[in-house]
Scaffold this active site. Sequence first.
Site, mmCIF file in Angstrom:
data_model
loop_
_atom_site.group_PDB
_atom_site.id
_atom_site.type_symbol
_atom_site.label_atom_id
_atom_site.label_comp_id
_atom_site.label_asym_id
_atom_site.label_seq_id
_atom_site.Cartn_x
_atom_site.Cartn_y
_atom_site.Cartn_z
ATOM 1 N N VAL A 2 0.872 -1.164 0.000
ATOM 2 C CA VAL A 2 0.000 0.000 0.000
ATOM 3 C C VAL A 2 0.913 1.219 0.000
ATOM 4 O O VAL A 2 2.080 1.127 0.371
ATOM 5 C CB VAL A 2 -0.971 0.022 1.208
ATOM 6 C CG1 VAL A 2 -2.023 -1.079 1.080
ATOM 7 C CG2 VAL A 2 -0.235 -0.085 2.524
ATOM 8 N N SER A 3 0.400 2.350 -0.423
ATOM 9 C CA SER A 3 1.248 3.529 -0.620
ATOM 10 C C SER A 3 1.654 4.254 0.660
ATOM 11 O O SER A 3 2.685 4.902 0.697
ATOM 12 C CB SER A 3 0.549 4.519 -1.553
ATOM 13 O OG SER A 3 0.383 3.928 -2.817
ATOM 14 N N THR A 4 0.815 4.170 1.696
ATOM 15 C CA THR A 4 1.125 4.915 2.918
ATOM 16 C C THR A 4 0.886 4.054 4.149
ATOM 17 O O THR A 4 0.183 3.045 4.099
ATOM 18 C CB THR A 4 0.237 6.181 3.057
ATOM 19 O OG1 THR A 4 -1.123 5.762 3.229
ATOM 20 C CG2 THR A 4 0.356 7.087 1.840
#
Length: 187
Positions: free
Chosen positions: A8-10
Amino acid sequence: MNIGYIRVSTEEQNTIRQEVLMEELGVEKIFMDKASGKNAQREELKKMMDFARQGDTIICESISCFARNTKDLLDLIEELNSKNVIFVSKKESIDTNTPTGKFMLTMFGAVAELEREYILQRQREGIAEAKKQGKYKGRKRIEHPEFQNVVQRWKKGDMTAKKAMELLGMKKNTFYRRVRENIDTKK
């Protein structure tokens, strides 16, 4: 061995959906990154690539979780192929164990990269238009009250640039840009 890769990006984003999928697929070991996929320099991705060995299968939910541009995708797949490791992307139904899977992987990778470029282009266009209308002024500049003091100590050699950046809470580019701006305003 079935090896799962989740990204996931964050830090704030939830991985539960991908974790459930991995459990349903009988994945034995999971590597998970909470970082942007814009490049392949991700800690857990590197560990997974080192860990994978002949006969293993790398499974991910989608190509975009694995790589965000075609070059990185193909480089990673080439590395896996050299180890005789299979890559499977569930969302796109891609399995590099088949000729069709290899072909589809390249096509989907190119499409994913194109979509990312479109998103970035729309973002740049939106910012440019907002600037024209005076609605976008960029991020607010943070002024550190000790900036001058710390820079003087750094210039005298009392501390390293790295230490100065830590004290000021600045990244390298920001630190040196502010130092240059400070010199320019004194001329």
